[in-house]
Design a protein around this motif. Sequence first.
Motif, PDB file in Angstrom:
ATOM      1  N   GLY A 103       0.787  -1.221   0.000  1.00 37.43           N
ATOM      2  CA  GLY A 103       0.000   0.000   0.000  1.00 37.43           C
ATOM      3  C   GLY A 103       0.818   1.270   0.000  1.00 37.43           C
ATOM      4  N   VAL A 104       2.123   1.158   0.233  1.00 40.09           N
ATOM      5  CA  VAL A 104       2.993   2.343   0.303  1.00 40.09           C
ATOM      6  C   VAL A 104       3.943   2.390  -0.880  1.00 40.09           C
ATOM      7  CG1 VAL A 104       4.764   3.545   1.653  1.00 40.09           C
ATOM      8  CG2 VAL A 104       2.857   2.426   2.825  1.00 40.09           C
ATOM      9  N   GLY A 105       4.689   1.303  -1.092  1.00 40.28           N
ATOM     10  CA  GLY A 105       5.679   1.264  -2.158  1.00 40.28           C
ATOM     11  C   GLY A 105       6.801   0.321  -1.813  1.00 40.28           C
ATOM     12  N   LEU A 106       8.028   0.741  -2.047  1.00 39.16           N
ATOM     13  CA  LEU A 106       9.214  -0.064  -1.763  1.00 39.16           C
ATOM     14  C   LEU A 106      10.184   0.731  -0.915  1.00 39.16           C
ATOM     15  CD1 LEU A 106       9.934  -1.515  -5.318  1.00 39.16           C
ATOM     16  CD2 LEU A 106       9.174  -2.803  -3.341  1.00 39.16           C
ATOM     17  N   ARG A 107      10.930  -0.005  -0.066  1.00 35.75           N
ATOM     18  CA  ARG A 107      11.991   0.642   0.704  1.00 35.75           C
ATOM     19  C   ARG A 107      13.286  -0.092   0.385  1.00 35.75           C
ATOM     20  NH1 ARG A 107      10.620   0.164   6.375  1.00 35.75           N
ATOM     21  NH2 ARG A 107      11.565  -1.879   6.258  1.00 35.75           N
ATOM     22  N   ILE A 146      20.673   3.240   6.172  1.00 40.76           N
ATOM     23  CA  ILE A 146      20.006   4.264   5.368  1.00 40.76           C
ATOM     24  C   ILE A 146      18.831   3.615   4.649  1.00 40.76           C
ATOM     25  CG2 ILE A 146      20.305   5.933   3.477  1.00 40.76           C
ATOM     26  CD1 ILE A 146      22.096   6.527   5.883  1.00 40.76           C
ATOM     27  N   GLY A 147      17.720   4.324   4.558  1.00 42.04           N
ATOM     28  CA  GLY A 147      16.567   3.830   3.822  1.00 42.04           C
ATOM     29  C   GLY A 147      16.091   4.852   2.801  1.00 42.04           C
ATOM     30  N   ARG A 149      14.720   8.416  11.320  1.00 44.26           N
ATOM     31  CA  ARG A 149      14.697   9.876  11.328  1.00 44.26           C
ATOM     32  C   ARG A 149      14.728  10.335   9.877  1.00 44.26           C
ATOM     33  NH1 ARG A 149      19.488  12.712  11.406  1.00 44.26           N
ATOM     34  NH2 ARG A 149      20.497  10.850  12.188  1.00 44.26           N
ATOM     35  N   PRO A 150      13.643  11.007   9.428  1.00 44.89           N
ATOM     36  CA  PRO A 150      13.639  11.480   8.035  1.00 44.89           C
ATOM     37  C   PRO A 150      14.719  12.539   7.823  1.00 44.89           C
ATOM     38  CG  PRO A 150      11.473  11.748   9.072  1.00 44.89           C
ATOM     39  CD  PRO A 150      12.422  11.322  10.131  1.00 44.89           C
ATOM     40  N   LEU A 151      15.436  12.407   6.724  1.00 48.80           N
ATOM     41  CA  LEU A 151      16.439  13.402   6.361  1.00 48.80           C
ATOM     42  C   LEU A 151      15.889  14.389   5.345  1.00 48.80           C
ATOM     43  CD1 LEU A 151      19.635  11.210   5.979  1.00 48.80           C
ATOM     44  CD2 LEU A 151      18.963  12.642   7.910  1.00 48.80           C
ATOM     45  N   VAL A 152      15.192  13.852   4.355  1.00 39.17           N
ATOM     46  CA  VAL A 152      14.667  14.716   3.294  1.00 39.17           C
ATOM     47  C   VAL A 152      13.514  14.002   2.604  1.00 39.17           C
ATOM     48  CG1 VAL A 152      16.260  13.894   1.510  1.00 39.17           C
ATOM     49  CG2 VAL A 152      15.328  16.183   1.334  1.00 39.17           C
ATOM     50  N   LEU A 175      14.162   9.926   2.138  1.00 38.77           N
ATOM     51  CA  LEU A 175      15.454   9.427   2.556  1.00 38.77           C
ATOM     52  C   LEU A 175      15.477   9.465   4.075  1.00 38.77           C
ATOM     53  CD1 LEU A 175      18.334   8.517   1.770  1.00 38.77           C
ATOM     54  CD2 LEU A 175      18.971  10.932   1.753  1.00 38.77           C
ATOM     55  N   VAL A 176      15.761   8.313   4.714  1.00 38.27           N
ATOM     56  CA  VAL A 176      15.730   8.231   6.177  1.00 38.27           C
ATOM     57  C   VAL A 176      16.997   7.568   6.690  1.00 38.27           C
ATOM     58  CG1 VAL A 176      13.198   8.084   6.254  1.00 38.27           C
ATOM     59  CG2 VAL A 176      14.537   5.991   6.224  1.00 38.27           C
TER      60      VAL A 176
END
Length: 159
Positions: free
Chosen positions: A10-14, A25-26, A49-52, A37-38
Amino acid sequence: MDVTEVLLPGVGLRYEFINHEGNLIGIVVERTGGFELVVYESGDPDASRPLVRLNSEEADVVAEILGAPRIAERFADLTKEVPGLLSGQVEVRSASPYSGQPLGSTRARSRTGASIVAIVRGEEVIVSPKPEEVLRSGDVLVVIGTREGIAGVDRIIQG
């Protein structure tokens, strides 16, 4: 470097990897076209923690800067989430009536329902090409759609 792919229903891919400093990093590729980017907290792979956060246009620019040829390979991964959705490649041959013509003149999406999501031109990848992008002999079009839609794009391009 090992990259782990995780389906987020339902969201996508990581995509996850450990960088040279030991951080997990994700990169989340959302079905809606967004990207995030997390960095994960040490010891807890579920806390990040979200980076951007990037929209698709911004992600395209970053991809081009960082090495866009990899992006075309990843489009196939995105099709795993939606049954019946496939990715394919269509080569623009010199005999094609669209060689030297703008992509939009093909009307491929409106005629087949399939989308041309990238053009691979040698070492360059044009992600989300605009309708005015002129096709060249040797270009490889990355197409997402049904099997019939991709075959339809191939028939259009080959004339």
